[in-house]
Design a protein around this motif. Structure first.
Motif, PDB file in Angstrom:
ATOM      1  N   MET A 177      21.652  77.122  77.838  1.00 44.79           N
ATOM      2  CA  MET A 177      23.003  76.547  77.819  1.00 44.79           C
ATOM      3  C   MET A 177      23.758  76.922  79.096  1.00 44.79           C
ATOM      4  O   MET A 177      24.495  76.107  79.664  1.00 44.79           O
ATOM      5  CB  MET A 177      23.746  77.031  76.574  1.00 44.79           C
ATOM      6  N   ARG A 180      22.934  74.520  81.816  1.00 51.24           N
ATOM      7  CA  ARG A 180      23.644  73.239  81.685  1.00 51.24           C
ATOM      8  C   ARG A 180      25.086  73.348  82.161  1.00 51.24           C
ATOM      9  O   ARG A 180      25.655  72.373  82.688  1.00 51.24           O
ATOM     10  CB  ARG A 180      23.604  72.773  80.211  1.00 51.24           C
ATOM     11  N   VAL A 345      20.623  66.895  71.791  1.00 51.07           N
ATOM     12  CA  VAL A 345      20.971  66.764  73.211  1.00 51.07           C
ATOM     13  C   VAL A 345      21.870  65.536  73.412  1.00 51.07           C
ATOM     14  O   VAL A 345      22.874  65.598  74.131  1.00 51.07           O
ATOM     15  CB  VAL A 345      19.699  66.640  74.078  1.00 51.07           C
ATOM     16  N   TYR A 361      24.954  72.798  73.057  1.00 51.25           N
ATOM     17  CA  TYR A 361      23.799  73.284  73.812  1.00 51.25           C
ATOM     18  C   TYR A 361      23.379  74.686  73.361  1.00 51.25           C
ATOM     19  O   TYR A 361      22.202  75.044  73.479  1.00 51.25           O
ATOM     20  CB  TYR A 361      24.087  73.246  75.310  1.00 51.25           C
TER      21      TYR A 361
END
Length: 424
Positions: A177, A180, A345, A361
């Motif tokens: 995470m 991201r 997702v 996430y």
């Protein structure tokens, strides 16, 4: 319509259907894992695991209803309080918890017990989402990195005191995470490099061979650097550091409890002790392999019937599916998990604010880690560390924690049109 109303038309029903499919299939496999053909009992018998798990499934349904009728802002507003509450439980667990096999993991009264470490995963996910939702939060800045890692590492440190290495490892899945959300890529490259060096250090019996290889690489890099003395010094220091690191890994492993050392060694040499420390993995692979393409049939698994695989209803539940339903059944379960993760997702990317996206996430990271490590563990690709298969393995704390973790995100997603955009 009030904010707390359930938006039925915006609930992602594919996720809900997959959740219940995994839970129900898991329940049938829990029964298969404890089934005794000589003295068969009903699946609903409360004296066996399947009957107890059915009650836990019922409680999970109640938890889902409560989550879905709650105001979506409840989870965001109380996220830090929830985090601190479970941190407090982790602090007191070693003092008031029940010790099993040298670990103090659960607290409670009588037969009702919970593992705070399982619930602290979702609390950490909520806390990180709350911390990262600030418009000024930036994971490329050292200050914000320290804040995020502080939130992440505090429960890890407390769980390691229990000690529960397997659960502590799960928290590092949240680094997915982090990626991201903009955590610098160079740290992941460095981390994977150290992981590779660690595996080489553990897998090569004589570290002199590894040291020789590192020295050869360093000399090659010095040659490429056209013999610049600055580069020679830098590469030499890197080489010395890598060699020292490889030897330090051996030292650290030598200080681990004997059973953990053995589990690591069995990973690199499955035949090290097939009748002892390697028994679980060996029998698990036999069970899965003996299932063939379509399996032996429900309740017909011989490895299951004769208790060859310890903990077959919890950590090794996947081998029950492999033996009784074969490659086909295993493929169905893996496909359900992969579909669930892909759908999550998609849901995470369509969120209207950063809190929901970060939390989404975090959910993906935790579920992916459990899914991959549990299956890798049952086929001998990862040491046995006590990681349950989400929604599938026997146990109240893990089922309830995973259920709450997932359905908070389902609730946030169903309310996304009401949320204000708060991206950077």
């Amino acid at each position: 319509m009030r904010d707390s109303d359930v938006h039925i038309n915006r609930v992602d029903w594919l996720v809900v259907v997959i959740y219940f499919a995994l839970v129900i299939i898991g329940w049938f496999n829990i029964y298969a894992a404890v089934y005794d053909s000589q003295a068969p009992q009903s699946m609903f018998d409360m004296s066996i695991n399947s009957g107890q798990q059915l009650v836990r499934i019922g409680i999970s349904v109640v938890l889902i209803i409560l989550i879905m009728v709650a105001d979506y802002r409840f989870f965001e507003n109380l996220s830090l309080f929830i985090y601190l509450f479970f941190i407090a439980l982790l602090v007191i667990t070693p003092f008031i918890g029940k010790e099993v096999n040298g670990q103090v993991l659960s607290i409670g009264f009588g037969s009702f017990r919970i593992q705070p470490g399982e619930f602290a995963k979702l609390a950490t996910a909520l806390a990180l989402a709350k911390v990262m939702e600030r418009p000024t939060f930036d994971l490329t800045k050292t200050k914000d990195q320290l804040i995020a890692f502080g939130v992440l590492l505090l429960p890890v440190a407390l769980i390691l005191l229990q000690p529960d290495t397997g659960t502590a490892m799960v928290y590092f899945s949240l680094l997915l995470m982090f990626y991201r959300e903009g955590f610098p890529q160079r740290y992941y490259i460095l981390g994977f490099g150290f992981i590779a060096l660690t595996l080489l250090s553990l897998g090569i019996e004589n570290n002199l061979y590894l040291a020789g290889g590192i020295i050869a690489i360093v000399l090659f890099l010095i040659f490429l650097g056209k013999k610049s003395w600055q580069k020679t010094i830098v590469f030499s220091l890197i080489g010395v550091g890598l060699i020292a690191y490889s030897y330090s890994i051996d030292y650290v492993v030598s200080k681990l409890p004997t059973h953990q050392q053995n589990r690591i060694m069995v990973l690199f040499n499955p035949n090290l002790d097939p009748l002892g420390v390697g028994w679980n993995v060996t029998q698990s692979k036999i069970a899965i392999g003996s299932g063939g393409l379509f399996g032996k049939g429900y309740l017909e698994g011989t490895q299951t019937k004769f208790d060859f695989v310890p903990e077959q209803h919890t950590d090794f539940i996947f081998c029950t599916m492999g033996e009784e339903f074969g490659w086909t059944g295993s493929f169905v379960i893996i496909s359900l998990f992969v579909t669930l993760l892909i759908r999550l997702v998609i849901m995470a990317e369509r969120q209207k604010n950063r809190f929901s996206r970060v939390y989404g996430y975090a959910v993906i990271s935790i579920l992916l880690f459990h899914f991959m490590i549990n299956i890798a563990m049952t086929v001998g690709l990862f040491p046995v560390v006590g990681i349950p298969l989400p929604f599938f393995s026997y146990g109240g704390s893990s089922l309830w924690a995973f259920t709450i973790l997932l359905f908070i995100f389902v609730k946030l997603d169903s309310s996304r049109t009401q949320q204000l955009g708060r991206f950077k």
